[in-house]
Enzyme design. Structure first.
Site, PDB file in Angstrom:
ATOM      1  CG  HIS A  54      72.543  13.856 -24.953  1.00 48.89           C
ATOM      2  ND1 HIS A  54      72.286  13.332 -26.205  1.00 48.89           N
ATOM      3  CD2 HIS A  54      71.661  14.894 -24.832  1.00 48.89           C
ATOM      4  CE1 HIS A  54      71.333  14.014 -26.810  1.00 48.89           C
ATOM      5  NE2 HIS A  54      70.918  14.970 -25.983  1.00 48.89           N
ATOM      6  CG  HIS A  56      68.959  16.637 -23.020  1.00 43.82           C
ATOM      7  ND1 HIS A  56      69.506  17.485 -23.962  1.00 43.82           N
ATOM      8  CD2 HIS A  56      69.263  17.192 -21.808  1.00 43.82           C
ATOM      9  CE1 HIS A  56      70.106  18.499 -23.349  1.00 43.82           C
ATOM     10  NE2 HIS A  56      69.973  18.341 -22.054  1.00 43.82           N
ATOM     11  CG  ASP A  58      64.948  14.978 -26.761  1.00 39.13           C
ATOM     12  OD1 ASP A  58      65.832  14.980 -25.877  1.00 39.13           O
ATOM     13  OD2 ASP A  58      65.034  15.672 -27.789  1.00 39.13           O
ATOM     14  CG  HIS A  59      68.459  12.138 -27.236  1.00 37.36           C
ATOM     15  ND1 HIS A  59      68.976  11.890 -28.490  1.00 37.36           N
ATOM     16  CD2 HIS A  59      68.095  13.441 -27.241  1.00 37.36           C
ATOM     17  CE1 HIS A  59      68.922  12.997 -29.218  1.00 37.36           C
ATOM     18  NE2 HIS A  59      68.386  13.958 -28.475  1.00 37.36           N
ATOM     19  CG  HIS A 112      73.179  19.384 -26.635  1.00 33.15           C
ATOM     20  ND1 HIS A 112      72.320  20.412 -26.942  1.00 33.15           N
ATOM     21  CD2 HIS A 112      72.386  18.320 -26.298  1.00 33.15           C
ATOM     22  CE1 HIS A 112      71.068  20.004 -26.799  1.00 33.15           C
ATOM     23  NE2 HIS A 112      71.088  18.737 -26.414  1.00 33.15           N
ATOM     24  CG  ASP A 131      70.583  16.506 -29.525  1.00 31.12           C
ATOM     25  OD1 ASP A 131      70.312  15.824 -30.532  1.00 31.12           O
ATOM     26  OD2 ASP A 131      69.745  16.741 -28.639  1.00 31.12           O
ATOM     27  CG  HIS A 169      66.700  16.531 -32.639  1.00 31.58           C
ATOM     28  ND1 HIS A 169      65.478  16.364 -32.038  1.00 31.58           N
ATOM     29  CD2 HIS A 169      67.626  16.437 -31.643  1.00 31.58           C
ATOM     30  CE1 HIS A 169      65.643  16.165 -30.733  1.00 31.58           C
ATOM     31  NE2 HIS A 169      66.937  16.212 -30.479  1.00 31.58           N
TER      32      HIS A 169
END
Length: 246
Positions: A54, A56, A58-59, A112, A131, A169
């Site tokens: 996805h 975001h 942080d990915h 999410h 996530d 995570h």
């Protein structure tokens, strides 16, 4: 032979995964270049593709640096391409792609985010859920609805129980505390929390069977109140987790 998975801690609490099989190495999500490239150097240095779950940051934020270092292709959900790094292969939810020598299914798991996908390696009994389904939890509903997330979790829960769930995570402390607050008599849950806290096992991966036994969101039907549907119970639990400060 089943694929080999290398779990890499990134940032403060992210996981990335290097998968090797069939003469290929792929990376699932790219939170931070340094730890990923260091681990990659230790296993041969070759990277064929980066699979993105996805959009975001942080990915995906390490994609440019990793591509520059390795020449890897970038694969992701074509329906979300406008929010992802430039894609070499735009995947379609529901399709099967040859990855690491096996037929990998791209599973649509909105909730999410609306463009979130998971990657199921059936021959190796692996699913990379980022996530969506998480260790003893699930992702916050930033874009999707409770109904979408419940459908996504139900789709993942239908996979074989021995499937290893590789989530995005290490939220085990908070997720475990919330799970225990709503499911206090669950002995399997207490044992898992204790084992993670003692360092006897990692937060992720865990088998799907273990998630079904310890994850309150997958256990929504069992934790439902009288005359409450599974979806309503899930929505209540998800809202409860959002406000939980334990």
């Amino acid at each position: 032979m089943p694929a080999t998975v290398h779990t890499i801690r990134c940032l403060s609490d992210n996981y990335a995964y290097l998968v090797q099989g069939g003469g290929q190495t792929v990376l699932v999500d790219a939170p931070e270049a340094g730890p990923i490239l260091a681990h990659l150097d230790g296993i041969g240095g070759r990277l064929d593709a980066i699979l993105l779950t996805h959009h975001h940051d942080d990915h995906i934020q390490a994609v440019p640096e990793i591509v520059a270092a390795t020449g890897a292709q970038v694969w992701g959900n074509g329906a979300d391409a406008h929010r992802l790094p430039p894609l070499d292969r735009a995947l379609v939810a529901g399709e099967t792609a040859l990855v690491c020598g096996e037929n990998v299914t791209v599973i649509d798991v909105p909730g999410h985010t609306v463009g979130h996908v998971a990657f199921h390696f059936p021959a190796s009994r692996l699913v990379f859920t980022a996530d969506s389904l998480m260790a003893m939890g699930c992702g916050r509903l930033f874009e999707g609805t409770a109904a979408q997330m419940w459908d996504s979790l139900s789709r993942l829960a239908a996979l074989p129980d021995d499937t290893l769930v590789c989530s995005g995570h290490d939220y085990c402390r908070g997720n475990g505390a919330f799970a225990l607050s709503v499911d206090p008599d669950n002995a399997a849950l207490r044992a898992r929390i204790d084992a993670v806290a003692a360092g006897r096992r990692p937060c992720s991966p865990a088998t799907l069977g273990e998630e079904k036994a310890t994850n309150p969101f997958l256990r929504a039907p069992e934790l439902a109140r009288p005359d409450e549907s599974a979806l309503s119970a899930f929505a209540r639990l998800r809202a409860g987790k959002d406000g939980f400060r334990g």
